[in-house]
Design an enzyme around this catalytic site. Structure first.
Site, PDB file in Angstrom:
ATOM      1  N   TYR A   1       0.764  -1.190  -0.043  1.00 17.36           N
ATOM      2  CA  TYR A   1       0.116   0.063   0.060  1.00 17.36           C
ATOM      3  C   TYR A   1       0.744   1.090  -0.016  1.00 17.36           C
ATOM      4  O   TYR A   1       0.400   2.315  -0.587  1.00 17.36           O
ATOM      5  CB  TYR A   1      -1.059  -0.086   1.167  1.00 17.36           C
ATOM      6  CG  TYR A   1      -2.055  -0.643   0.776  1.00 17.36           C
ATOM      7  CD1 TYR A   1      -3.253   0.030   0.290  1.00 17.36           C
ATOM      8  CD2 TYR A   1      -2.334  -2.070   0.901  1.00 17.36           C
ATOM      9  CE1 TYR A   1      -4.481  -0.766  -0.513  1.00 17.36           C
ATOM     10  CE2 TYR A   1      -3.514  -2.644   0.504  1.00 17.36           C
ATOM     11  CZ  TYR A   1      -4.606  -2.085  -0.414  1.00 17.36           C
ATOM     12  OH  TYR A   1      -5.648  -2.712  -0.604  1.00 17.36           O
TER      13      TYR A   1
ATOM     14  N   GLN B   1     -15.029   3.926  -7.458  1.00 18.05           N
ATOM     15  CA  GLN B   1     -14.477   2.812  -6.719  1.00 18.05           C
ATOM     16  C   GLN B   1     -13.217   3.351  -6.473  1.00 18.05           C
ATOM     17  O   GLN B   1     -12.439   2.284  -5.792  1.00 18.05           O
ATOM     18  CB  GLN B   1     -14.742   1.655  -7.465  1.00 18.05           C
ATOM     19  CG  GLN B   1     -16.094   1.239  -7.959  1.00 18.05           C
ATOM     20  CD  GLN B   1     -16.289   0.223  -8.994  1.00 18.05           C
ATOM     21  OE1 GLN B   1     -16.150  -1.000  -8.755  1.00 18.05           O
ATOM     22  NE2 GLN B   1     -16.459   0.875 -10.211  1.00 18.05           N
TER      23      GLN B   1
ATOM     24  N   HIS C   1     -14.738   2.737  -1.826  1.00 19.75           N
ATOM     25  CA  HIS C   1     -13.913   1.796  -1.435  1.00 19.75           C
ATOM     26  C   HIS C   1     -12.799   2.530  -0.553  1.00 19.75           C
ATOM     27  O   HIS C   1     -11.732   2.067  -0.235  1.00 19.75           O
ATOM     28  CB  HIS C   1     -13.318   1.178  -2.642  1.00 19.75           C
ATOM     29  CG  HIS C   1     -13.984   0.454  -3.278  1.00 19.75           C
ATOM     30  ND1 HIS C   1     -13.522  -0.331  -4.438  1.00 19.75           N
ATOM     31  CD2 HIS C   1     -15.247  -0.284  -2.960  1.00 19.75           C
ATOM     32  CE1 HIS C   1     -14.777  -1.356  -4.904  1.00 19.75           C
ATOM     33  NE2 HIS C   1     -15.800  -1.048  -3.946  1.00 19.75           N
TER      34      HIS C   1
ATOM     35  N   CYS D   1      -1.820   0.790  16.755  1.00 16.96           N
ATOM     36  CA  CYS D   1      -2.776   1.975  16.740  1.00 16.96           C
ATOM     37  C   CYS D   1      -2.352   2.666  18.113  1.00 16.96           C
ATOM     38  O   CYS D   1      -2.230   2.280  19.248  1.00 16.96           O
ATOM     39  CB  CYS D   1      -4.073   1.364  17.097  1.00 16.96           C
ATOM     40  SG  CYS D   1      -5.336   2.675  17.436  1.00 16.96           S
TER      41      CYS D   1
ATOM     42  N   THR E   1     -15.078   1.308 -15.619  1.00 15.99           N
ATOM     43  CA  THR E   1     -14.998   0.111 -14.782  1.00 15.99           C
ATOM     44  C   THR E   1     -15.536  -1.026 -15.281  1.00 15.99           C
ATOM     45  O   THR E   1     -16.210  -1.039 -16.236  1.00 15.99           O
ATOM     46  CB  THR E   1     -16.109   0.476 -13.483  1.00 15.99           C
ATOM     47  OG1 THR E   1     -16.255  -0.738 -12.597  1.00 15.99           O
ATOM     48  CG2 THR E   1     -17.527   0.799 -13.894  1.00 15.99           C
TER      49      THR E   1
ATOM     50  N   ASN F   1     -15.988   3.120 -22.071  1.00 18.08           N
ATOM     51  CA  ASN F   1     -14.841   2.171 -21.978  1.00 18.08           C
ATOM     52  C   ASN F   1     -14.307   1.816 -23.203  1.00 18.08           C
ATOM     53  O   ASN F   1     -14.915   1.806 -24.234  1.00 18.08           O
ATOM     54  CB  ASN F   1     -15.562   0.999 -21.098  1.00 18.08           C
ATOM     55  CG  ASN F   1     -14.217   0.016 -20.454  1.00 18.08           C
ATOM     56  OD1 ASN F   1     -13.411  -0.198 -21.165  1.00 18.08           O
ATOM     57  ND2 ASN F   1     -14.762  -0.290 -19.218  1.00 18.08           N
TER      58      ASN F   1
END
Ligand code: APR
Length: 259
Positions: free
Chosen positions: A73, A107, A125, A160, A202, A228
């Site tokens: 990430y 998304q 998301h 955390c 998408t 698309n």
């Protein structure tokens, strides 16, 4: 008219938009592709090419190997930070300015719609630039600023700073996780009342986002416009299929809306 040229289809789509009071714009990874953000379903690059994204983007993967998922990430986050909105994002923001009521439902987790100037955006998301507690110790999401506490950057992820027992994770929706209920509820409510839904970039395979154009058509009788370069899972219910890149098709649509 399946053989109609693209320019005349864009005119048809612009005419539908011009008449509408409420327009939903559902976007996916394709709209960010021209900015250089790799889609999930593109082959992973470099170090990550031997991994399957669906094995990196799950709570189980994070539990199994938190550092691996964190670093994946981080690499996506730094890519997102180094790219710019493209003409497709800019055109979507412009459509919001030109029409009475527009809601962008994305998304994507890259924040590029907001950076391009869109104001009404639902991020189904999540947002890759944000972090939260894996256990949602203070409710979902407990957003955590990584610069607000001391942690060992050479040994991520941090714990955390509130509960000290769960790791910090990206504020994105992983495979097998539910969408944020408020975001989904607001999106469903809007699409069931909109007159046009513009679907951009998408594949239409990931639920529940993929069901939104169906809901719009069934409950509100909305027209569906699909953009698309290749047919996708929404194309079969589209009233207008605009076969092309969003960064080319959408600026042309804006030009017609302004005319
Ligand atoms: N313009 C418009 N569409 C494009 C472009 C472009 N320049 N380039 C590619 N596309 C299309 C592809 O043809 C494909 O149909 O964008 C689509 C991207 O599909 P996916 O990679 O499946 O992305 P998306 O539909 O957003 O996936 C949904 O699944 O991977 C998870 O959580 C992730 O949000 C993502 C969700």
């Amino acid at each position: 008219m399946p053989n109609q040229p693209l320019t005349s289809r864009i005119e048809d789509a612009a005419a539908m938009l011009r008449k509408a009071q409420k327009v939903a714009i559902l976007t996916g990874a394709g709209v960010s592709k021209e900015s250089g953000v790799p889609t999930f379903r593109d082959a992973l690059e470099g170090y990550w090419q031997n991994y399957n994204p669906e094995d990196l983007a799950t709570p189980a993967a994070f539990k199994r190997n938190p550092r691996l998922v964190w670093e994946w990430y981080e690499s996506r986050r730094s890519r997102v930070g180094s790219v710019q909105p493209n003409p497709g994002h800019v055109a979507i923001a412009e459509i919001e300015r030109l029409l009475p009521e527009v809601l962008v439902i994305t998304q994507n987790v890259d924040g590029l719609h907001r950076r391009a100037g869109s104001r009404e955006v639902i991020e189904l998301h999540g947002d890759i630039t944000q972090h939260k507690c894996f256990d949602d110790c203070k409710g979902n999401p407990t957003l955590i600023d990584l610069d607000s506490f001391v942690w060992d950057k050479s040994n991520p992820p941090p714990y955390c700073p509130h509960c000290h027992s769960a790791y910090v994770r990206p504020n994105v929706v992983w495979f097998t996780e539910a969408l944020p209920p408020d975001a989904l509820h607001r999106a469903l409510d809007f699409v069931s009342r909109c007159e046009v839904i513009l679907v951009v970039g998408t594949s239409g395979v990931v639920q529940p986002a993929a069901s939104l154009p169906y809901q719009a058509k069934r409950y509100g009788g909305a027209k569906v416009i699909d953009v698309n370069p290749i047919p996708d899972e929404i194309t079969s219910i589209a009233d207008v299929f605009l076969q092309g890149r969003s960064g080319e098709v959408l600026p042309e649509m804006v030009r017609l809306l302004r005319a």
